[in-house]
Write a protein that holds these residues in place. Sequence first.
Motif, PDB file in Angstrom:
ATOM      1  N   ALA A 118     104.710   9.460 -54.961  1.00  0.00           N
ATOM      2  CA  ALA A 118     103.840   9.135 -53.830  1.00  0.00           C
ATOM      3  C   ALA A 118     103.017   7.882 -54.110  1.00  0.00           C
ATOM      4  N   LYS A 119     102.485   7.764 -55.329  1.00  0.00           N
ATOM      5  CA  LYS A 119     101.711   6.570 -55.681  1.00  0.00           C
ATOM      6  C   LYS A 119     102.564   5.318 -55.623  1.00  0.00           C
ATOM      7  N   GLN A 120     103.798   5.432 -56.102  1.00  0.00           N
ATOM      8  CA  GLN A 120     104.694   4.289 -56.077  1.00  0.00           C
ATOM      9  C   GLN A 120     105.038   3.897 -54.640  1.00  0.00           C
ATOM     10  N   VAL A 121     105.274   4.878 -53.797  1.00  0.00           N
ATOM     11  CA  VAL A 121     105.573   4.595 -52.393  1.00  0.00           C
ATOM     12  C   VAL A 121     104.390   3.906 -51.721  1.00  0.00           C
ATOM     13  N   GLU A 122     103.180   4.380 -52.031  1.00  0.00           N
ATOM     14  CA  GLU A 122     101.993   3.719 -51.471  1.00  0.00           C
ATOM     15  C   GLU A 122     101.965   2.237 -51.825  1.00  0.00           C
ATOM     16  N   LYS A 123     102.271   1.908 -53.091  1.00  0.00           N
ATOM     17  CA  LYS A 123     102.262   0.511 -53.513  1.00  0.00           C
ATOM     18  C   LYS A 123     103.321  -0.297 -52.767  1.00  0.00           C
ATOM     19  N   GLU A 124     104.516   0.282 -52.650  1.00  0.00           N
ATOM     20  CA  GLU A 124     105.608  -0.439 -52.000  1.00  0.00           C
ATOM     21  C   GLU A 124     105.354  -0.621 -50.509  1.00  0.00           C
ATOM     22  N   VAL A 125     104.839   0.416 -49.870  1.00  0.00           N
ATOM     23  CA  VAL A 125     104.617   0.350 -48.425  1.00  0.00           C
ATOM     24  C   VAL A 125     103.460  -0.587 -48.091  1.00  0.00           C
ATOM     25  N   ALA A 126     102.525  -0.747 -49.005  1.00  0.00           N
ATOM     26  CA  ALA A 126     101.439  -1.707 -48.787  1.00  0.00           C
ATOM     27  C   ALA A 126     101.992  -3.116 -48.596  1.00  0.00           C
ATOM     28  N   LYS A 127     103.202  -3.366 -49.182  1.00  0.00           N
ATOM     29  CA  LYS A 127     103.821  -4.688 -49.047  1.00  0.00           C
ATOM     30  C   LYS A 127     104.774  -4.755 -47.850  1.00  0.00           C
ATOM     31  N   ASN A 128     105.614  -3.713 -47.688  1.00  0.00           N
ATOM     32  CA  ASN A 128     106.624  -3.791 -46.619  1.00  0.00           C
ATOM     33  C   ASN A 128     106.224  -3.081 -45.332  1.00  0.00           C
ATOM     34  N   ARG A 129     105.105  -2.328 -45.390  1.00  0.00           N
ATOM     35  CA  ARG A 129     104.518  -1.667 -44.216  1.00  0.00           C
ATOM     36  C   ARG A 129     105.482  -0.674 -43.546  1.00  0.00           C
ATOM     37  N   ASP A 130     106.363  -0.084 -44.331  1.00  0.00           N
ATOM     38  CA  ASP A 130     107.312   0.917 -43.825  1.00  0.00           C
ATOM     39  C   ASP A 130     106.641   2.297 -43.895  1.00  0.00           C
ATOM     40  N   ILE A 131     105.848   2.642 -42.871  1.00  0.00           N
ATOM     41  CA  ILE A 131     105.073   3.877 -42.942  1.00  0.00           C
ATOM     42  C   ILE A 131     105.942   5.119 -42.822  1.00  0.00           C
ATOM     43  N   ALA A 132     107.204   4.960 -42.397  1.00  0.00           N
ATOM     44  CA  ALA A 132     108.085   6.126 -42.315  1.00  0.00           C
ATOM     45  C   ALA A 132     108.237   6.771 -43.692  1.00  0.00           C
ATOM     46  N   ARG A 133     108.301   5.938 -44.738  1.00  0.00           N
ATOM     47  CA  ARG A 133     108.403   6.482 -46.097  1.00  0.00           C
ATOM     48  C   ARG A 133     107.120   7.208 -46.488  1.00  0.00           C
ATOM     49  N   LEU A 134     105.993   6.644 -46.108  1.00  0.00           N
ATOM     50  CA  LEU A 134     104.726   7.315 -46.395  1.00  0.00           C
ATOM     51  C   LEU A 134     104.681   8.691 -45.744  1.00  0.00           C
ATOM     52  N   LEU A 135     105.098   8.754 -44.492  1.00  0.00           N
ATOM     53  CA  LEU A 135     105.038  10.018 -43.765  1.00  0.00           C
ATOM     54  C   LEU A 135     106.058  11.014 -44.297  1.00  0.00           C
ATOM     55  N   GLU A 136     107.195  10.507 -44.761  1.00  0.00           N
ATOM     56  CA  GLU A 136     108.188  11.408 -45.373  1.00  0.00           C
ATOM     57  C   GLU A 136     107.597  12.067 -46.619  1.00  0.00           C
ATOM     58  N   PHE A 137     106.956  11.265 -47.474  1.00  0.00           N
ATOM     59  CA  PHE A 137     106.346  11.828 -48.676  1.00  0.00           C
ATOM     60  C   PHE A 137     105.141  12.689 -48.341  1.00  0.00           C
ATOM     61  N   CYS A 138     104.421  12.327 -47.292  1.00  0.00           N
ATOM     62  CA  CYS A 138     103.306  13.164 -46.840  1.00  0.00           C
ATOM     63  C   CYS A 138     103.819  14.554 -46.476  1.00  0.00           C
TER      64      CYS A 138
END
Length: 566
Positions: A118-138
């Motif tokens: 989850a922490k790694q996804v947060e870092k990556e999404v902060a750059k590419n803004r792909d919130i679908a991945r954030l919500l999947e991990f959520c």
Amino acid sequence: MSNIAFTAFDQSMTNSDALEKNKMGRNDPCHCGSGKKYKACCAKHGAEAQQAKSIDIGGLLHNANLAVSRGDFDSAELWFRKVLEIKPNNAEALAGIGQKLCWQKKRRAGLTYLRQAAKQVEKEVAKNRDIARLLEFCGQMQHWGDFEAALKLAQSAVRLAPQSPAAQNALAMCFSRINRVDEALQASRKACQLLPEDPGCNILLAILDTRQGRLDEARGRLTRITELNHVSAPVARAYLELATVLDKQKQYDAAFMALNQASTIHQSLPEISKLNKNHIFDCIAKNKAGFDKALLTRWSVQDLQDDNLPVPAFLFGFLRSGTTLTEQVLAAHPDLFTSDENELIFELTKELAKISGVSNNIPEALQACGIEQIRHLRRFYWQRVEEEYGKPALNKRFIDKAALNSIDAGFISTIFPEAKFLFALRDPRDVCLSCFMQPFSASPATVNLLTWQGVASQYEAVMDLWLHLRESIQADYLELRYEDTVNDFESTYRHVFDVLGVDWYPEVTEFHQRAQGRFIATPSFAAVSQPIYKSAVARWRRYGNHFDAILPKLNRFIEAFGYDQE
């Protein structure tokens, strides 16, 4: 990470440091001594190596996912770990291992990997803004009960995309499940503004409005969903929540009609019709037939007392009988460590089947065991407790809370004859009504609770088993009445603490404050965030005319447990 990987990693860092120090240009002689220019040597090969590494990771992840699709989770884990040897922070590999461990009942270890992912996804999404991945991990973190991590992911998604209804709804769900209602309402309203016709968003907002006493608003939202006339899980859920609103508005016949509507829809859903409704009754019948006094007393406390293991306590009873309330009170005591709903005993039955060679019949499996196998099961249980909850669970009196363990009371008492049982009781009529009104996750253990007759039949079977077992079990037990808890809290829990061997602790009266900001797995998560209230006692009387159909199944237990027949 292998030694080879460590070496390559260290070497790359050395080369990088040298480049930084010497500020090597692309046309400078390469530092490796090849005689070539840097751009034609290590710079080029480094890019090719990175490309090859990327291809390797893609192939390894592909192999891992193929193994997952085959159900070969051990092989999948091996492939995921190979990925981590190359790229230690690969989110997909971390999540794959975490999910695998969680599904194997190693939740504590699995969540460690999922949090890293989850922490790694947060870092990556902060750059590419792909919130679908954030919500999947959520969603994954919510599924496994880590709402602290889920909340951070939802908050990140909202910061990146404040106009996303999915992000706002995920944030509302996280706040709701940890009893931060005001913040949940704010996010839920935003989600409904962005997606005004979505049933899921509207149901959540209606639930939150109901908790805050805005009953007309909640009723309007839920009624609009029920008017869709779809045979779907959201419409069934809307009818259940509408029944709660109507109950609070004192429209009891209308509330019961809404419950029946929800029941009818549930029976039509494919995922419900696939569940085996007889499974729980078959298990209960085998346990009642097999756990006679001879088996229940086969191994005594004296036979097993030299293993120096802790003495466990178990909190169970029929669903909606007050187990969550009691767990929250006990959890507020500094000398007690309580679990929320768990599968420790279920895992123990699986281990029993493995070592005995007998499946799907716990009494027969125990008959096939000798005392050394019983000792093994006892050690296995405490090993799993430590894996799931850590050392603190072993250093205090551990309370294993799982309502459905009532079905396995005979098994638990046979393995742990020295145990303490807290058996939660509540007026059978209130139990049945409360179960019928709850949005349980569908499973073989809860599928019968979707119908009025099914609730009564399951209550009858479970409580008949308890009456059969309580005469012969070796474990000391206390039947803890919900009504006593709410009418005379201190006296009731002083008795409980005496049974558990701990002193009275006045601060337990503030148990509800502890529930704020804490995830609680059962449907009672909102109720136990409030001080003790009496409005749920004898609630069945408001629905008295609907009980004629099930009283023949309940009367025996109303009398046996000392409840008023009138």
